[in-house]
Design a protein around this motif. Structure first.
Motif, PDB file in Angstrom:
ATOM      1  N   GLY A 177      -6.630   1.507 -11.903  1.00  0.00           N
ATOM      2  CA  GLY A 177      -6.939   2.408 -10.788  1.00  0.00           C
ATOM      3  C   GLY A 177      -7.449   1.661  -9.569  1.00  0.00           C
ATOM      4  N   ILE A 178      -8.062   2.424  -8.654  1.00  0.00           N
ATOM      5  CA  ILE A 178      -8.546   1.838  -7.400  1.00  0.00           C
ATOM      6  C   ILE A 178     -10.072   1.775  -7.432  1.00  0.00           C
ATOM      7  N   LYS A 179     -10.605   0.546  -7.275  1.00  0.00           N
ATOM      8  CA  LYS A 179     -12.058   0.391  -7.174  1.00  0.00           C
ATOM      9  C   LYS A 179     -12.490   0.719  -5.747  1.00  0.00           C
ATOM     10  N   ILE A 180     -13.575   1.443  -5.611  1.00  0.00           N
ATOM     11  CA  ILE A 180     -14.085   1.756  -4.273  1.00  0.00           C
ATOM     12  C   ILE A 180     -15.168   0.732  -3.916  1.00  0.00           C
ATOM     13  N   PRO A 181     -15.055   0.064  -2.774  1.00  0.00           N
ATOM     14  CA  PRO A 181     -16.082  -0.911  -2.382  1.00  0.00           C
ATOM     15  C   PRO A 181     -17.456  -0.257  -2.321  1.00  0.00           C
ATOM     16  N   ALA A 182     -18.484  -1.027  -2.674  1.00  0.00           N
ATOM     17  CA  ALA A 182     -19.837  -0.483  -2.819  1.00  0.00           C
ATOM     18  C   ALA A 182     -20.287   0.302  -1.589  1.00  0.00           C
ATOM     19  N   VAL A 183     -19.991  -0.229  -0.389  1.00  0.00           N
ATOM     20  CA  VAL A 183     -20.519   0.422   0.821  1.00  0.00           C
ATOM     21  C   VAL A 183     -19.900   1.800   1.046  1.00  0.00           C
ATOM     22  N   LEU A 184     -18.726   2.045   0.428  1.00  0.00           N
ATOM     23  CA  LEU A 184     -18.062   3.338   0.638  1.00  0.00           C
ATOM     24  C   LEU A 184     -18.387   4.340  -0.466  1.00  0.00           C
ATOM     25  N   HIS A 187       0.810  -1.224   0.000  1.00  0.00           N
ATOM     26  CA  HIS A 187       0.000   0.000   0.000  1.00  0.00           C
ATOM     27  C   HIS A 187       0.841   1.271   0.000  1.00  0.00           C
ATOM     28  N   TRP A 188       2.061   1.227   0.599  1.00  0.00           N
ATOM     29  CA  TRP A 188       2.833   2.474   0.655  1.00  0.00           C
ATOM     30  C   TRP A 188       3.268   2.936  -0.732  1.00  0.00           C
ATOM     31  N   GLU A 189       3.434   1.943  -1.644  1.00  0.00           N
ATOM     32  CA  GLU A 189       3.793   2.355  -3.015  1.00  0.00           C
ATOM     33  C   GLU A 189       2.575   2.892  -3.753  1.00  0.00           C
ATOM     34  N   ILE A 190       1.433   2.250  -3.518  1.00  0.00           N
ATOM     35  CA  ILE A 190       0.193   2.752  -4.131  1.00  0.00           C
ATOM     36  C   ILE A 190      -0.100   4.162  -3.623  1.00  0.00           C
ATOM     37  N   ALA A 191       0.027   4.334  -2.304  1.00  0.00           N
ATOM     38  CA  ALA A 191      -0.272   5.627  -1.702  1.00  0.00           C
ATOM     39  C   ALA A 191       0.604   6.724  -2.281  1.00  0.00           C
ATOM     40  N   GLN A 192       1.837   6.370  -2.582  1.00  0.00           N
ATOM     41  CA  GLN A 192       2.752   7.361  -3.160  1.00  0.00           C
ATOM     42  C   GLN A 192       2.380   7.677  -4.603  1.00  0.00           C
ATOM     43  N   GLN A 193       2.144   6.597  -5.371  1.00  0.00           N
ATOM     44  CA  GLN A 193       1.778   6.750  -6.776  1.00  0.00           C
ATOM     45  C   GLN A 193       0.547   7.624  -6.953  1.00  0.00           C
ATOM     46  N   THR A 198     -17.952   8.421  -5.521  1.00  0.00           N
ATOM     47  CA  THR A 198     -17.377   7.869  -6.747  1.00  0.00           C
ATOM     48  C   THR A 198     -17.164   6.375  -6.521  1.00  0.00           C
ATOM     49  N   ASP A 199     -16.987   5.630  -7.585  1.00  0.00           N
ATOM     50  CA  ASP A 199     -16.715   4.202  -7.432  1.00  0.00           C
ATOM     51  C   ASP A 199     -15.315   3.847  -7.900  1.00  0.00           C
ATOM     52  N   PHE A 200     -14.530   4.874  -8.239  1.00  0.00           N
ATOM     53  CA  PHE A 200     -13.243   4.576  -8.854  1.00  0.00           C
ATOM     54  C   PHE A 200     -12.278   5.758  -8.735  1.00  0.00           C
ATOM     55  N   ILE A 201     -11.030   5.452  -8.385  1.00  0.00           N
ATOM     56  CA  ILE A 201      -9.986   6.479  -8.441  1.00  0.00           C
ATOM     57  C   ILE A 201      -9.017   6.072  -9.543  1.00  0.00           C
ATOM     58  N   PRO A 202      -9.040   6.781 -10.683  1.00  0.00           N
ATOM     59  CA  PRO A 202      -8.201   6.367 -11.820  1.00  0.00           C
ATOM     60  C   PRO A 202      -6.717   6.569 -11.525  1.00  0.00           C
ATOM     61  N   LEU A 210      -7.360   0.532   5.499  1.00  0.00           N
ATOM     62  CA  LEU A 210      -7.003   1.316   4.319  1.00  0.00           C
ATOM     63  C   LEU A 210      -5.875   0.624   3.559  1.00  0.00           C
ATOM     64  N   ALA A 211      -4.892   0.125   4.286  1.00  0.00           N
ATOM     65  CA  ALA A 211      -3.759  -0.560   3.649  1.00  0.00           C
ATOM     66  C   ALA A 211      -4.254  -1.741   2.826  1.00  0.00           C
ATOM     67  N   ALA A 212      -5.055  -2.600   3.462  1.00  0.00           N
ATOM     68  CA  ALA A 212      -5.541  -3.798   2.779  1.00  0.00           C
ATOM     69  C   ALA A 212      -6.429  -3.422   1.599  1.00  0.00           C
ATOM     70  N   LEU A 213      -7.225  -2.377   1.799  1.00  0.00           N
ATOM     71  CA  LEU A 213      -8.144  -1.931   0.753  1.00  0.00           C
ATOM     72  C   LEU A 213      -7.372  -1.447  -0.478  1.00  0.00           C
ATOM     73  N   LEU A 214      -6.363  -0.623  -0.248  1.00  0.00           N
ATOM     74  CA  LEU A 214      -5.571  -0.117  -1.371  1.00  0.00           C
ATOM     75  C   LEU A 214      -4.912  -1.277  -2.114  1.00  0.00           C
ATOM     76  N   GLU A 215      -4.379  -2.215  -1.348  1.00  0.00           N
ATOM     77  CA  GLU A 215      -3.673  -3.322  -1.985  1.00  0.00           C
ATOM     78  C   GLU A 215      -4.631  -4.229  -2.753  1.00  0.00           C
TER      79      GLU A 215
END
Length: 415
Positions: A396-403, A132-138, A409-413, A384-389
């Motif tokens: 991109g990052i899919k956002i789980p339905a409940v969030l 996740h730390w690499e995703i968070a940086q990217q 939004t449902d997606f972070i490109p 958050l770590a597990a979710l990002l990974e």
RNA sequence: GGUGAGAUGGGUGAGUGGCUGAAACCAACAGUUUGCUAAACUGUCGUACGGGAAACUGUACCGAGGGUUCGAAUCCCUCUCUCACCGCCA
């Protein structure tokens, strides 16, 4: 029996401690009886002097007074000894952990914890490319370096969608808890020493908490402390039970002596966010309530759609104050390891005894200690770590339905 | 930070040296009465620890700790906290 139970909690010299305690208690009782007998005599003499003086029998009064002086002198040293003994007993008692429930597995550490639920048998073969730390940086979601500049290691700065994701998680968790009947609380985040003792962080975890010397206040390591202490020194009516509270707070932990890859990224922080649930219940129901809390947290974790498991902790891995603890661990697909995101515990009367949190039993009319329980629902960083990974792919990052309602939004490109 | 007032049982609140473990009221609990609810009436009703099989009984506790006194909720000292007003301030 107590000795056997204590040993399960890794109190190795439990035999000695208990012998010592019993010995102290015997001495205390003996002396207490003597002191009280003397005091009873003194009280009687004081009354006699009063009537003697009123009736003008001054000589008799003088006689009685000298007798009183003698008893008082005798009692002074006994009282000193009594106080010493009481203090010694108190100190020993405060250092004794709670006894584990009979069903708690034996064991010394994490290896002996019992897996009681696994959401997906193939969980551990779920792998993703990036931690996740690499995703968070990217994606510029979290800046760890900035936090180091402003405060120090372990104080991340969340940015943009990262900050929003934090807020979304907090709000989702709170809403989920409130929907299940919990009352939302916004407690103080700094607590005094009495509160620290009330929930058992003191004296056990002295040094783990940040301390503001100037005002003698501790930064709360968990919302459990301020929320449970709301009920310190309370005598509740039975119909006021159960109490269900939920609270979001930042949490502060000094966690000295940790380093290496286990603490990279969001794995272990000095400041983190957590939504907590606390219940204060009738002692006859605390274990069925514990199961309900476990089910509640389970459905919350499940709603995020990632692999997780539930452990029943063994005696050696349990906290100081707990009698039975379930840990929730979420699968970190980028690191290939389990991360603890919740701990749900029954403290029985361990905390309520220190808190003097009692209720009137309507059947017997007696006052009894209530039982307290709490759990994380949930701690944010590792979720958050597990979710990002788990939810990041090449696009991109899919956002789980409940969030999604909270993120709008449902997606972070991918940038 | 300055000044003043205060801290008594589940709650409100009386109580300035012995007759006060504490009035009164509210709440709570038990009972009586009217068909239920409500109301009224009667009674019970602080906590901790010790002794006792129990009925019961001893001791301590009126914010905390010390002191004066034969005797302290009551007088004196120290501390903590709360409230009010002023100052400062999001």
């Amino acid at each position: 029996m107590a000795q056997e139970a204590l040993q399960r909690k890794k109190v190795h010299d439990s035999g000695e401690i208990l012998d010592h305690l019993l010995n102290l208690d015997d001495q205390k009782r003996l002396i207490q009886t003597q002191v009280e007998q003397n005091q009873a005599t003194l009280n009687a003499r004081a009354k006699a002097i009063g009537t003697a003086v009123q009736q003008g029998q001054h000589e008799h009064a003088v006689e009685l007074k000298s007798e009183v002086a003698q008893i008082k002198q005798e009692n002074a040293s006994l009282e000193n000894r009594l106080h010493e003994l009481q203090e010694a007993i108190q100190n020993q008692l405060l250092r004794l952990p709670n006894l584990p429930h009979a069903s708690v597995p034996h064991g010394h550490g994490p290896a002996e914890n019992e897996v009681v639920f696994l959401s997906d048998p193939s969980a551990e073969s779920t792998h993703r490319e990036l931690p996740h730390w690499e995703i968070a940086q990217q994606y510029k979601l979290i800046d760890f370096e900035l936090g180091v500049k402003v405060t120090g290691a372990g104080f991340p700065v969340y940015l943009g969608a990262g900050a929003r994701l934090q807020r979304a998680l907090i709000q989702y968790f709170l809403d989920f808890n409130v929907a299940a009947g919990y009352t939302e609380i916004q407690p103080p985040i700094l607590v005094n020493e009495d509160s620290g003792f009330g929930t058992g962080q003191l004296p056990d975890k002295e040094g783990q908490m940040y301390y503001v010397t100037e005002d003698r206040l501790y930064l709360a390591p968990t919302a459990e402390v301020p929320v449970t202490n709301l009920y310190r020194d309370r005598l509740l009516q039975e119909n006021e039970l159960p109490v269900l509270n939920t609270a979001y707070t930042p949490c502060f932990r000094r966690e000295a002596g940790s380093y290496g890859k286990d603490v990279r990224g969001l794995n272990r922080l000095h400041q983190f966010d957590k939504v907590e649930i606390v219940q204060i219940v009738h002692p006859d129901h605390s274990y069925s309530v514990l199961e309900k809390m476990r089910d509640h947290v389970q459905s919350l974790v499940a709603s995020l759609g990632m692999p997780f498991r539930i452990l029943k902790l063994c005696g050696g891995d349990m906290g100081f104050a707990s009698a039975l603890t379930y840990d929730f661990e979420i699968w970190s697909a980028g690191q290939g390891r389990w991360l603890e995101i919740s701990s749900v515990s029954n403290f029985e009367s361990f905390q309520t005894n220190r808190l003097k949190l009692r209720f009137k039993d309507s059947q017997t009319g007696r006052t009894r200690l209530a039982h307290s329980l709490n759990g994380s629902a949930l701690a944010l960083p590792r979720v958050l770590a597990a979710l990002l990974e788990f939810y990041t792919d090449s696009k991109g990052i899919k956002i789980p339905a409940v969030l999604q309602p909270y993120m709008q939004t449902d997606f972070i490109p991918k940038p």
